[in-house]
Design an enzyme around this catalytic site. Sequence first.
Site, PDB file in Angstrom:
ATOM      1  N   SER A  76       0.594  53.988 -77.459  1.00 26.79           N
ATOM      2  CA  SER A  76      -0.141  52.748 -77.237  1.00 26.79           C
ATOM      3  C   SER A  76       0.785  51.550 -77.345  1.00 26.79           C
ATOM      4  O   SER A  76       1.786  51.577 -78.077  1.00 26.79           O
ATOM      5  CB  SER A  76      -1.234  52.654 -78.309  1.00 26.79           C
ATOM      6  OG  SER A  76      -1.734  51.354 -78.383  1.00 26.79           O
ATOM      7  N   LYS A 101       0.323  56.147 -84.350  1.00 27.42           N
ATOM      8  CA  LYS A 101       0.971  56.279 -83.037  1.00 27.42           C
ATOM      9  C   LYS A 101       2.489  56.168 -83.203  1.00 27.42           C
ATOM     10  O   LYS A 101       3.253  56.928 -82.618  1.00 27.42           O
ATOM     11  CB  LYS A 101       0.460  55.197 -82.075  1.00 27.42           C
ATOM     12  CG  LYS A 101      -0.990  55.369 -81.674  1.00 27.42           C
ATOM     13  CD  LYS A 101      -1.195  56.638 -80.863  1.00 27.42           C
ATOM     14  CE  LYS A 101      -2.646  56.955 -80.631  1.00 27.42           C
ATOM     15  NZ  LYS A 101      -2.881  58.301 -80.102  1.00 27.42           N
ATOM     16  N   TYR A 128      -4.096  52.899 -87.670  1.00 26.02           N
ATOM     17  CA  TYR A 128      -4.127  53.531 -86.346  1.00 26.02           C
ATOM     18  C   TYR A 128      -2.786  53.343 -85.633  1.00 26.02           C
ATOM     19  O   TYR A 128      -2.189  54.296 -85.123  1.00 26.02           O
ATOM     20  CB  TYR A 128      -5.266  52.946 -85.495  1.00 26.02           C
ATOM     21  CG  TYR A 128      -5.148  53.290 -84.034  1.00 26.02           C
ATOM     22  CD1 TYR A 128      -5.378  54.587 -83.591  1.00 26.02           C
ATOM     23  CD2 TYR A 128      -4.766  52.331 -83.088  1.00 26.02           C
ATOM     24  CE1 TYR A 128      -5.243  54.919 -82.241  1.00 26.02           C
ATOM     25  CE2 TYR A 128      -4.622  52.646 -81.750  1.00 26.02           C
ATOM     26  CZ  TYR A 128      -4.863  53.947 -81.331  1.00 26.02           C
ATOM     27  OH  TYR A 128      -4.721  54.272 -80.008  1.00 26.02           O
TER      28      TYR A 128
HETATM   29  P1  NAD Z   1     -11.615  59.126 -76.953  1.00 25.21           P
HETATM   30  O1  NAD Z   1     -12.081  58.961 -78.346  1.00 25.21           O
HETATM   31  O2  NAD Z   1     -12.595  58.983 -75.853  1.00 25.21           O
HETATM   32  O3  NAD Z   1     -10.850  60.516 -76.779  1.00 25.21           O
HETATM   33  C1  NAD Z   1     -10.150  61.139 -77.840  1.00 25.21           C
HETATM   34  C2  NAD Z   1     -10.729  62.531 -77.998  1.00 25.21           C
HETATM   35  O4  NAD Z   1     -10.056  63.210 -79.062  1.00 25.21           O
HETATM   36  C3  NAD Z   1     -12.212  62.523 -78.319  1.00 25.21           C
HETATM   37  O5  NAD Z   1     -12.880  63.303 -77.362  1.00 25.21           O
HETATM   38  C4  NAD Z   1     -12.284  63.172 -79.723  1.00 25.21           C
HETATM   39  O6  NAD Z   1     -13.467  63.931 -79.879  1.00 25.21           O
HETATM   40  C5  NAD Z   1     -11.023  63.995 -79.744  1.00 25.21           C
HETATM   41  N1  NAD Z   1     -10.457  64.302 -81.071  1.00 25.21           N
HETATM   42  C6  NAD Z   1     -10.119  63.441 -82.064  1.00 25.21           C
HETATM   43  N2  NAD Z   1      -9.573  64.112 -83.101  1.00 25.21           N
HETATM   44  C7  NAD Z   1      -9.560  65.430 -82.749  1.00 25.21           C
HETATM   45  C8  NAD Z   1      -9.113  66.613 -83.382  1.00 25.21           C
HETATM   46  N3  NAD Z   1      -8.574  66.602 -84.599  1.00 25.21           N
HETATM   47  N4  NAD Z   1      -9.266  67.790 -82.727  1.00 25.21           N
HETATM   48  C9  NAD Z   1      -9.807  67.822 -81.491  1.00 25.21           C
HETATM   49  N5  NAD Z   1     -10.236  66.736 -80.836  1.00 25.21           N
HETATM   50  C10 NAD Z   1     -10.111  65.552 -81.463  1.00 25.21           C
HETATM   51  O7  NAD Z   1     -10.418  58.086 -76.744  1.00 25.21           O
HETATM   52  P2  NAD Z   1      -9.614  57.694 -75.434  1.00 25.21           P
HETATM   53  O8  NAD Z   1      -9.812  56.241 -75.200  1.00 25.21           O
HETATM   54  O9  NAD Z   1      -9.859  58.665 -74.349  1.00 25.21           O
HETATM   55  O10 NAD Z   1      -8.133  57.855 -75.978  1.00 25.21           O
HETATM   56  C11 NAD Z   1      -7.339  59.025 -75.758  1.00 25.21           C
HETATM   57  C12 NAD Z   1      -6.027  58.848 -76.472  1.00 25.21           C
HETATM   58  O11 NAD Z   1      -5.374  57.680 -75.990  1.00 25.21           O
HETATM   59  C13 NAD Z   1      -6.165  58.658 -77.988  1.00 25.21           C
HETATM   60  O12 NAD Z   1      -5.099  59.332 -78.635  1.00 25.21           O
HETATM   61  C14 NAD Z   1      -6.025  57.158 -78.156  1.00 25.21           C
HETATM   62  O13 NAD Z   1      -5.534  56.805 -79.422  1.00 25.21           O
HETATM   63  C15 NAD Z   1      -5.028  56.826 -77.057  1.00 25.21           C
HETATM   64  N6  NAD Z   1      -5.096  55.430 -76.610  1.00 25.21           N
HETATM   65  C16 NAD Z   1      -6.295  54.899 -76.224  1.00 25.21           C
HETATM   66  C17 NAD Z   1      -6.363  53.562 -75.838  1.00 25.21           C
HETATM   67  C18 NAD Z   1      -7.684  52.947 -75.450  1.00 25.21           C
HETATM   68  O14 NAD Z   1      -7.799  51.727 -75.484  1.00 25.21           O
HETATM   69  N7  NAD Z   1      -8.693  53.716 -75.054  1.00 25.21           N
HETATM   70  C19 NAD Z   1      -5.199  52.769 -75.806  1.00 25.21           C
HETATM   71  C20 NAD Z   1      -3.989  53.355 -76.191  1.00 25.21           C
HETATM   72  C21 NAD Z   1      -3.945  54.690 -76.586  1.00 25.21           C
END
Ligand code: NAD
Length: 341
Positions: free
Chosen positions: A124, A153, A149
């Site tokens: 991120s 990362k 958080y």
């Molecule tokens: P999201 O919450 O929709 O997807 C993350 C998924 O991981 C969820 O489905 C959750 O159920 C699953 N999860 C969490 N812990 C788990 C575990 N221990 N075992 C199995 N499954 C687990 O979020 P997203 O927006 O799709 O983000 C995906 C990734 O991208 C994440 O790592 C997030 O930190 C990163 N990210 C997101 C953003 C954003 O703004 N959406 C920005 C930068 C980085």
Amino acid sequence: MNVFVTGGTGYIGSHTCVELLEAGHSVVVADNLVNSSPESLRRVEKLTGKAVPFYNADIRDRDALNRIFDQYSFDCAIHFAGLKAVGESVEQPLRYYRNNLDSTMTLMEVMGDRGVKNILFSSSATVYSQDNTMPLTEESRTGGCTNPYGWTKFMCEEIMRSTAKADGEWSVMLLRYFNPVGAHPSGLMGEDPRGIPNNLMPFITQTAAGRRDHLNVFGNDYPTPDGTGVRDYIHVVDLAKGHVAAMQYMAEHRGTHVFNLGTGTGYSVLDMVHAFEKATGKPLPYKIAPRRPGDVAVVYADPSKSEKLLGWKAELDLEDMCRDSWNWQSHNPNGYGEEEK
Ligand code: NAD
Ligand code: UDP
């Protein structure tokens, strides 16, 4: 390639599954559903006409991972699984460190044991220090994160980097996302946050849908043209395509590689509000509220490295982001909790 997708029922993971399948790859998804619904994968299957094997598993569960790896021969993993709510991470730091670090280490250990040493990681823009000048390049300073958080990362990046340094067979792609928004243009898939959304776009769409009274605009006294915070919003379908390009690059390059996935353009909160009003054709109620602690004035990417080396660049604009977000929200007022109309 045969891709193991952790967190694949989530927002970005599910959209990436569509792009991977459409590019001819196959996917197997594992997710513990802590923040998502398996209905997202039914929609992926409906859109692509392809089956998506799904395992309800925690990525920290080594036995569960081993059982999955016993059944498939993977070429790589895309590691989306993780907890991502900034405010929640401040209140529950141990839960965040345990979940995000443990899942990354367990996954890499299982992959290493099997000789599957190619991984793409959802990092991120939050790993960048606040004292950088804009735009952020991959060389900009990192660290000094303002919440647990962000530190997870940062630490996962270090864990992956050290692993690839110690064992030259690893390929690690650290993908630093900026602000993903939007939804699949079909209206079948989109962001379905649990509870009150933290992020701007889902709050806007829920306000437009009448689920929220008004949007609070956090601060209008920043040193920006209209005083509101500026961010680099990227359409989730562009972001998903970035993973397909990065996967190709990874197959040909060992070691650790860092890429920004952003558009290079910053929009203010009020730009977003006005673009959304244009997409829906109705005014969006908002009030100016105090600044949100920890927020910075301006964040946007220099995406030129991704364009040069991955041959990828974001193609969808703000109008596409707002139109597709609204299409998803208006056809699925309760997200995946209800069949689309
Ligand atoms: P999201 O919450 O929709 O997807 C993350 C998924 O991981 C969820 O489905 C959750 O159920 C699953 N999860 C969490 N812990 C788990 C575990 N221990 N075992 C199995 N499954 C687990 O979020 P997203 O927006 O799709 O983000 C995906 C990734 O991208 C994440 O790592 C997030 O930190 C990163 N990210 C997101 C953003 C954003 O703004 N959406 C920005 C930068 C980085
Ligand atoms: N924001 C806002 N109201 C909200 C949510 C966010 O004004 O209800 C602003 C926030 O201050 C920031 C921008 O919108 O300037 C993007 O915030 P978001 O939480 O979506 O992403 P991030 O802070 O991670 O960039």
